[in-house]
Motif scaffolding. Structure first.
Motif, short mmCIF file in Angstrom:
data_model
loop_
_atom_site.label_atom_id
_atom_site.label_comp_id
_atom_site.label_asym_id
_atom_site.label_seq_id
_atom_site.Cartn_x
_atom_site.Cartn_y
_atom_site.Cartn_z
N GLN A 23 0.86 -1.17 0.00
CA GLN A 23 0.00 0.00 0.00
C GLN A 23 0.90 1.22 0.00
O GLN A 23 1.84 1.30 0.78
N ARG A 24 0.64 2.13 -0.90
CA ARG A 24 1.45 3.33 -1.00
C ARG A 24 0.61 4.52 -0.59
O ARG A 24 -0.52 4.69 -1.06
N ASP A 25 1.16 5.33 0.29
CA ASP A 25 0.48 6.55 0.68
C ASP A 25 0.70 7.61 -0.38
O ASP A 25 1.82 7.80 -0.87
N LEU A 33 3.41 9.89 -11.08
CA LEU A 33 2.57 9.17 -12.03
C LEU A 33 3.44 8.46 -13.06
O LEU A 33 4.33 9.06 -13.66
N GLY A 34 3.19 7.18 -13.26
CA GLY A 34 3.87 6.40 -14.29
C GLY A 34 2.95 6.19 -15.47
O GLY A 34 1.74 6.00 -15.31
N VAL A 35 3.52 6.24 -16.66
CA VAL A 35 2.77 6.03 -17.90
C VAL A 35 3.49 4.96 -18.70
O VAL A 35 4.69 5.09 -18.99
N ARG A 77 11.71 -6.20 -17.86
CA ARG A 77 11.91 -6.16 -16.41
C ARG A 77 12.46 -4.80 -16.00
O ARG A 77 12.08 -4.25 -14.99
N GLU A 78 13.37 -4.23 -16.81
CA GLU A 78 13.95 -2.93 -16.50
C GLU A 78 12.89 -1.83 -16.47
O GLU A 78 12.88 -0.98 -15.58
N VAL A 79 11.98 -1.86 -17.44
CA VAL A 79 10.89 -0.87 -17.48
C VAL A 79 10.00 -1.03 -16.26
O VAL A 79 9.67 -0.04 -15.59
N LEU A 80 9.62 -2.26 -15.94
CA LEU A 80 8.76 -2.48 -14.78
C LEU A 80 9.45 -2.09 -13.48
O LEU A 80 8.82 -1.49 -12.60
N ALA A 85 10.02 1.71 -8.93
CA ALA A 85 10.89 2.53 -8.09
C ALA A 85 10.55 4.01 -8.13
O ALA A 85 10.70 4.71 -7.13
N GLU A 86 10.08 4.50 -9.27
CA GLU A 86 9.95 5.94 -9.46
C GLU A 86 8.53 6.47 -9.47
O GLU A 86 8.32 7.67 -9.64
N THR A 87 7.54 5.59 -9.30
CA THR A 87 6.15 6.05 -9.38
C THR A 87 5.30 5.49 -8.24
O THR A 87 5.64 4.50 -7.62
N ASP A 88 4.20 6.17 -8.00
CA ASP A 88 3.21 5.71 -7.03
C ASP A 88 2.06 4.99 -7.72
O ASP A 88 1.46 4.07 -7.16
#
Length: 96
Positions: A23-25, A33-35, A77-80, A85-88
């Protein structure tokens, strides 16, 4: 800040959802935001409209936009890992 996210899967019958265990706050200063663009025609345009809509509704701190190498292949795997790591929150869409 709390937000509810509803996932709609256009399949019949809908598959059972598995709990992610994480769960991410969401931060008051905005979400990261990841796209994920699936490389189909016009997916980039659809995703840009979705990002605009999200920004109109909630604060967005940053956007990480990545693209699959080809529509028929899964994301690497690198994209995922980068999205994790960088998005909520990550959005992905298909278009033609």
């Amino acid at each position: 800040m709390s937000a509810m996210v509803r996932l709609v899967i256009p399949e019949a019958p809908p598959p059972a959802a598995a709990a992610s265990g994480k769960q991410r706050d969401l931060k008051v200063d905005g979400i990261r935001l990841g796209v994920l663009d699936n490389s189909k025609g016009n997916a980039d345009h659809l995703l840009a409209m979705i990002v605009e809509g999200v920004r109109a509704e909630i604060p967005v701190k940053s956007v990480v936009s990545l693209r699959k190498p080809h529509v028929t292949f899964p994301a690497t795997r690198e994209v995922l890992d980068q999205l994790e790591a960088e998005t909520d929150v990550v959005i992905s869409a298909m278009a033609d």
